[in-house]
Write an enzyme that holds these catalytic residues in place. Structure first.
Site, PDB file in Angstrom:
ATOM      1  N   ASP A  21      20.359  42.050 -20.039  1.00 51.58           N
ATOM      2  CA  ASP A  21      20.766  41.179 -18.926  1.00 51.58           C
ATOM      3  C   ASP A  21      22.164  40.615 -19.110  1.00 51.58           C
ATOM      4  O   ASP A  21      22.444  39.479 -18.736  1.00 51.58           O
ATOM      5  CB  ASP A  21      19.749  40.032 -18.732  1.00 51.58           C
ATOM      6  CG  ASP A  21      18.336  40.563 -18.597  1.00 51.58           C
ATOM      7  OD1 ASP A  21      18.150  41.530 -17.862  1.00 51.58           O
ATOM      8  OD2 ASP A  21      17.429  40.008 -19.254  1.00 51.58           O
ATOM      9  N   GLU A  22      23.063  41.406 -19.665  1.00 52.47           N
ATOM     10  CA  GLU A  22      24.441  40.949 -19.883  1.00 52.47           C
ATOM     11  C   GLU A  22      25.300  41.147 -18.638  1.00 52.47           C
ATOM     12  O   GLU A  22      26.481  40.777 -18.653  1.00 52.47           O
ATOM     13  CB  GLU A  22      25.095  41.704 -21.062  1.00 52.47           C
ATOM     14  CG  GLU A  22      24.472  41.413 -22.425  1.00 52.47           C
ATOM     15  CD  GLU A  22      23.384  42.401 -22.776  1.00 52.47           C
ATOM     16  OE1 GLU A  22      23.014  43.219 -21.897  1.00 52.47           O
ATOM     17  OE2 GLU A  22      22.889  42.370 -23.920  1.00 52.47           O
ATOM     18  N   LYS A  65      25.387  44.340 -16.959  1.00 56.30           N
ATOM     19  CA  LYS A  65      25.913  45.700 -17.070  1.00 56.30           C
ATOM     20  C   LYS A  65      26.142  46.341 -15.714  1.00 56.30           C
ATOM     21  O   LYS A  65      27.073  47.115 -15.544  1.00 56.30           O
ATOM     22  CB  LYS A  65      24.968  46.572 -17.906  1.00 56.30           C
ATOM     23  CG  LYS A  65      24.961  46.191 -19.376  1.00 56.30           C
ATOM     24  CD  LYS A  65      24.042  47.058 -20.185  1.00 56.30           C
ATOM     25  CE  LYS A  65      22.577  46.756 -19.980  1.00 56.30           C
ATOM     26  NZ  LYS A  65      22.116  45.463 -20.464  1.00 56.30           N
ATOM     27  N   ASN A  82      12.042  49.250 -16.905  1.00 55.80           N
ATOM     28  CA  ASN A  82      12.041  47.896 -17.477  1.00 55.80           C
ATOM     29  C   ASN A  82      13.413  47.264 -17.241  1.00 55.80           C
ATOM     30  O   ASN A  82      13.572  46.055 -17.276  1.00 55.80           O
ATOM     31  CB  ASN A  82      11.702  47.905 -18.982  1.00 55.80           C
ATOM     32  CG  ASN A  82      12.447  48.972 -19.778  1.00 55.80           C
ATOM     33  OD1 ASN A  82      13.093  49.843 -19.217  1.00 55.80           O
ATOM     34  ND2 ASN A  82      12.352  48.900 -21.082  1.00 55.80           N
ATOM     35  N   HIS A  96      19.414  46.529 -12.933  1.00 57.52           N
ATOM     36  CA  HIS A  96      20.855  46.332 -12.857  1.00 57.52           C
ATOM     37  C   HIS A  96      21.233  45.847 -11.460  1.00 57.52           C
ATOM     38  O   HIS A  96      20.974  46.521 -10.469  1.00 57.52           O
ATOM     39  CB  HIS A  96      21.594  47.636 -13.211  1.00 57.52           C
ATOM     40  CG  HIS A  96      21.414  48.006 -14.654  1.00 57.52           C
ATOM     41  ND1 HIS A  96      21.779  49.215 -15.170  1.00 57.52           N
ATOM     42  CD2 HIS A  96      20.905  47.297 -15.688  1.00 57.52           C
ATOM     43  CE1 HIS A  96      21.486  49.238 -16.473  1.00 57.52           C
ATOM     44  NE2 HIS A  96      20.960  48.087 -16.797  1.00 57.52           N
ATOM     45  N   ARG A 143       3.758  63.522 -29.470  1.00 54.46           N
ATOM     46  CA  ARG A 143       3.843  64.884 -28.928  1.00 54.46           C
ATOM     47  C   ARG A 143       2.729  65.218 -27.937  1.00 54.46           C
ATOM     48  O   ARG A 143       2.280  66.345 -27.843  1.00 54.46           O
ATOM     49  CB  ARG A 143       3.900  65.911 -30.070  1.00 54.46           C
ATOM     50  CG  ARG A 143       5.190  65.767 -30.861  1.00 54.46           C
ATOM     51  CD  ARG A 143       5.113  66.347 -32.213  1.00 54.46           C
ATOM     52  NE  ARG A 143       4.212  65.584 -33.056  1.00 54.46           N
ATOM     53  CZ  ARG A 143       4.026  65.815 -34.347  1.00 54.46           C
ATOM     54  NH1 ARG A 143       4.669  66.777 -34.930  1.00 54.46           N
ATOM     55  NH2 ARG A 143       3.194  65.088 -35.043  1.00 54.46           N
ATOM     56  N   GLN A 183      18.952  47.564 -21.305  1.00 54.75           N
ATOM     57  CA  GLN A 183      18.570  46.544 -22.288  1.00 54.75           C
ATOM     58  C   GLN A 183      19.775  46.156 -23.170  1.00 54.75           C
ATOM     59  O   GLN A 183      20.901  46.242 -22.712  1.00 54.75           O
ATOM     60  CB  GLN A 183      17.379  46.997 -23.155  1.00 54.75           C
ATOM     61  CG  GLN A 183      16.053  47.087 -22.389  1.00 54.75           C
ATOM     62  CD  GLN A 183      15.849  48.391 -21.665  1.00 54.75           C
ATOM     63  OE1 GLN A 183      16.072  49.456 -22.205  1.00 54.75           O
ATOM     64  NE2 GLN A 183      15.437  48.334 -20.422  1.00 54.75           N
ATOM     65  N   SER A 227      34.724  38.996 -16.603  1.00 55.09           N
ATOM     66  CA  SER A 227      34.194  38.856 -15.247  1.00 55.09           C
ATOM     67  C   SER A 227      34.029  37.371 -14.926  1.00 55.09           C
ATOM     68  O   SER A 227      33.446  36.617 -15.708  1.00 55.09           O
ATOM     69  CB  SER A 227      32.856  39.590 -15.162  1.00 55.09           C
ATOM     70  OG  SER A 227      32.204  39.237 -13.979  1.00 55.09           O
TER      71      SER A 227
HETATM   72  P1  IMP Z   1       9.280  46.597 -22.629  1.00 59.13           P
HETATM   73  O1  IMP Z   1      10.610  47.264 -22.675  1.00 59.13           O
HETATM   74  O2  IMP Z   1       8.735  46.450 -21.223  1.00 59.13           O
HETATM   75  O3  IMP Z   1       8.281  47.214 -23.563  1.00 59.13           O
HETATM   76  O4  IMP Z   1       9.474  45.080 -23.151  1.00 59.13           O
HETATM   77  C1  IMP Z   1       9.788  44.786 -24.501  1.00 59.13           C
HETATM   78  C2  IMP Z   1      10.739  43.597 -24.577  1.00 59.13           C
HETATM   79  O5  IMP Z   1      12.004  43.980 -24.065  1.00 59.13           O
HETATM   80  C3  IMP Z   1      10.309  42.374 -23.774  1.00 59.13           C
HETATM   81  O6  IMP Z   1      10.729  41.203 -24.450  1.00 59.13           O
HETATM   82  C4  IMP Z   1      11.096  42.514 -22.487  1.00 59.13           C
HETATM   83  O7  IMP Z   1      11.288  41.270 -21.833  1.00 59.13           O
HETATM   84  C5  IMP Z   1      12.390  43.091 -23.014  1.00 59.13           C
HETATM   85  N1  IMP Z   1      13.126  43.865 -22.022  1.00 59.13           N
HETATM   86  C6  IMP Z   1      12.859  45.116 -21.594  1.00 59.13           C
HETATM   87  N2  IMP Z   1      13.763  45.518 -20.703  1.00 59.13           N
HETATM   88  C7  IMP Z   1      14.648  44.524 -20.564  1.00 59.13           C
HETATM   89  C8  IMP Z   1      15.857  44.361 -19.808  1.00 59.13           C
HETATM   90  O8  IMP Z   1      16.313  45.244 -19.077  1.00 59.13           O
HETATM   91  N3  IMP Z   1      16.497  43.176 -19.973  1.00 59.13           N
HETATM   92  C9  IMP Z   1      16.066  42.200 -20.803  1.00 59.13           C
HETATM   93  N4  IMP Z   1      14.950  42.307 -21.529  1.00 59.13           N
HETATM   94  C10 IMP Z   1      14.254  43.459 -21.425  1.00 59.13           C
END
Ligand code: IMP
Length: 430
Positions: free
Chosen positions: A13-14, A16, A38, A41, A144, A225, A415
């Site tokens: 969440d920077e 990107k 997950n 953007h 696998r 991420q 930014s």
């Molecule tokens: P997962 O990727 O859904 O398995 O989540 C694992 C951890 O990564 C959790 O703490 C999520 O909140 C975090 N996470 C996954 N994707 C993001 C993202 O795009 N931004 C911020 N945190 C993320």
């Protein structure tokens, strides 16, 4: 020809989306190489807001091709929904504009069911995943037994894989987690239909990227991420199940390491984290709330409020080392406007009085770390209209200069607002 990778230096969440969108101008192809839906953007283009979870941001430009590499885990239902949503807003998402790796792993209904069941069973010790099935899908890849995009186009093979997998997953779901069983026949039918719709997009992404590079084109690799959610280098087990560090652009897209030219590290001017896990500079006070409100720090995927805190140079320095970051892209500097004092963590202090300048692997040890802060004067000037670094208030320049020094990388851009134009460019990337 240049290959540039953009990675998050903190816990995701920077910002990107905006930076990738800006850099897209100079490239022919934009490539996702890890993670799945997950990610979220957010981009503001022409006053319109777009949130993309799977499709690379380049899709918003008619002359660019977007690639989903083999390292991405793809939920076809989400991908098709995203395609349809973009089309309904007038964006062209034809097969030539969006290319999907035949080797990418597919997120299946049992991955989502297991992700949710496991988190529920963990109670207070939950990782706080996004519940999108990311972890279980990568597990099946490593075991696998995963379903790949190319399997969606082979009915007999897909049937055999789904039957074998559902048999095993149903055992876990019903006997261990007391959750309902899934129906393999219904899944097969649904996924064959997804395969038919996605077929025109399916390709060998590695080969296509190679062709572009040989033709002298530029490519941008869009990380999802952030470094500290990396399964190897992050705050394990409070991490995601892929490698958001720059090196994984190579394995996740099928591009040789010698072809990468630079790595841009995204750094939000403060820190946020979603889900569980250590966060040394977290602010559980009014300043933390102020940052969350002013920065709009609510997850674009799950809507969860993000935990907020001061910028941590230890975290950024770690990311610079792990990804070989050659330039820093600072985001959301404008959010800090109005604070009297700003703190920057420069090291950690342990209970025995010693200091650490890198993150320890042990979470027990990390939990004992107290941030050592340097304090900076704040500023009250509105930054959003500033376009030259030298026009930034002196206090901003002191803060950013110190960060760059501690992190060990120069600034590429700053930014100062969500719009594309609200950006100070210090260096050309392409
Ligand atoms: P997962 O990727 O859904 O398995 O989540 C694992 C951890 O990564 C959790 O703490 C999520 O909140 C975090 N996470 C996954 N994707 C993001 C993202 O795009 N931004 C911020 N945190 C993320």
């Amino acid at each position: 020809m240049a290959c540039v990778v953009v990675v998050g230096s903190q816990w995701g969440d920077e910002g990107k989306g905006k930076v990738v969108d800006l850099l897209t101008e100079g490239v022919s192809g934009i490539v996702r190489f890890q993670g799945g839906n997950n990610a979220g953007h957010t981009l503001v283009v022409g006053g319109e807001k777009f949130i993309l979870h799977l499709i690379p941001s380049g899709i918003l430009y008619a002359d660019k091709t977007s690639y989903i590499g083999n390292g991405v885990v793809v939920d076809p239902e989400v991908l098709l929904m995203e395609i349809d949503r973009l089309i309904s807003r007038g964006v062209e998402v034809g097969p030539q504009r969006l290319r999907l790796s035949e080797r990418a792993q597919v997120i299946m209904p049992y991955h989502k069911a297991l992700d949710l069941a496991r988190e529920k069973a963990k109670g207070g010790a939950a990782i706080g995943t996004t519940g999108r099935g990311i972890g279980p899908c990568y597990e099946d890849k490593a075991a696998r037994v995963g379903v790949r995009v190319c399997d969606l186009l082979e009915p007999e093979l897909l049937k055999a894989k789904i039957e074998a997998n559902v048999k095993e997953k149903n055992f876990w779901l019903t006997s261990y987690y007391q959750e309902p069983a899934l129906d393999p026949a219904a899944i097969l039918e649904q996924y064959l239909a997804y395969g038919r719709r996605l077929a025109p997009h399916v390709t060998d992404v590695s080969l296509e990227l190679d062709g572009l590079l040989k033709a002298g084109k530029n490519l941008l690799f869009e990380g999802a991420q952030g470094t500290h959610l990396d399964i190897d280098h992050g705050t394990y087990p409070y991490v995601t199940s892929s490698n958001p560090v720059a090196g994984s652009a190579c394995t996740g897209a099928g591009v040789g390491v010698t072809r990468l030219n630079s790595v841009q590290g995204l750094v939000k001017a403060y820190t946020t984290r979603v889900g569980g896990g250590p966060f040394p500079t977290e602010l559980l006070d009014a300043t933390g709330e102020w940052l969350r409100d002013k920065g709009g720090e609510f997850g674009s995927t799950t809507g969860r409020p993000r935990r907020c805190g001061w910028l941590d140079a230890v975290v950024v320095r770690h990311a610079v080392r792990l990804s070989g970051i050659t330039g820093l892209c600072i985001t959301k500097l404008d959010v800090l406007t109005g604070l009297d004092k700003i703190k920057l963590c420069v090291a950690y202090r342990l209970p025995d009085g010693s200091t650490l300048e890198a993150l320890p692997a042990s979470l027990t040890r990390l939990a004992q770390c107290q941030p050592v802060y340097e304090e900076f004067a704040g500023w009250r000037d509105d930054l959003t209209g500033i376009r030259r670094y030298e026009d930034l208030p002196q206090a901003c320049r002191v803060y950013l200069g110190r960060l760059s020094e501690l992190a060990g990388a120069p600034l590429t851009l700053v930014s100062v607002g969500p719009e594309r134009e609200s950006t100070i460019m210090l260096k050309k990337v392409f």
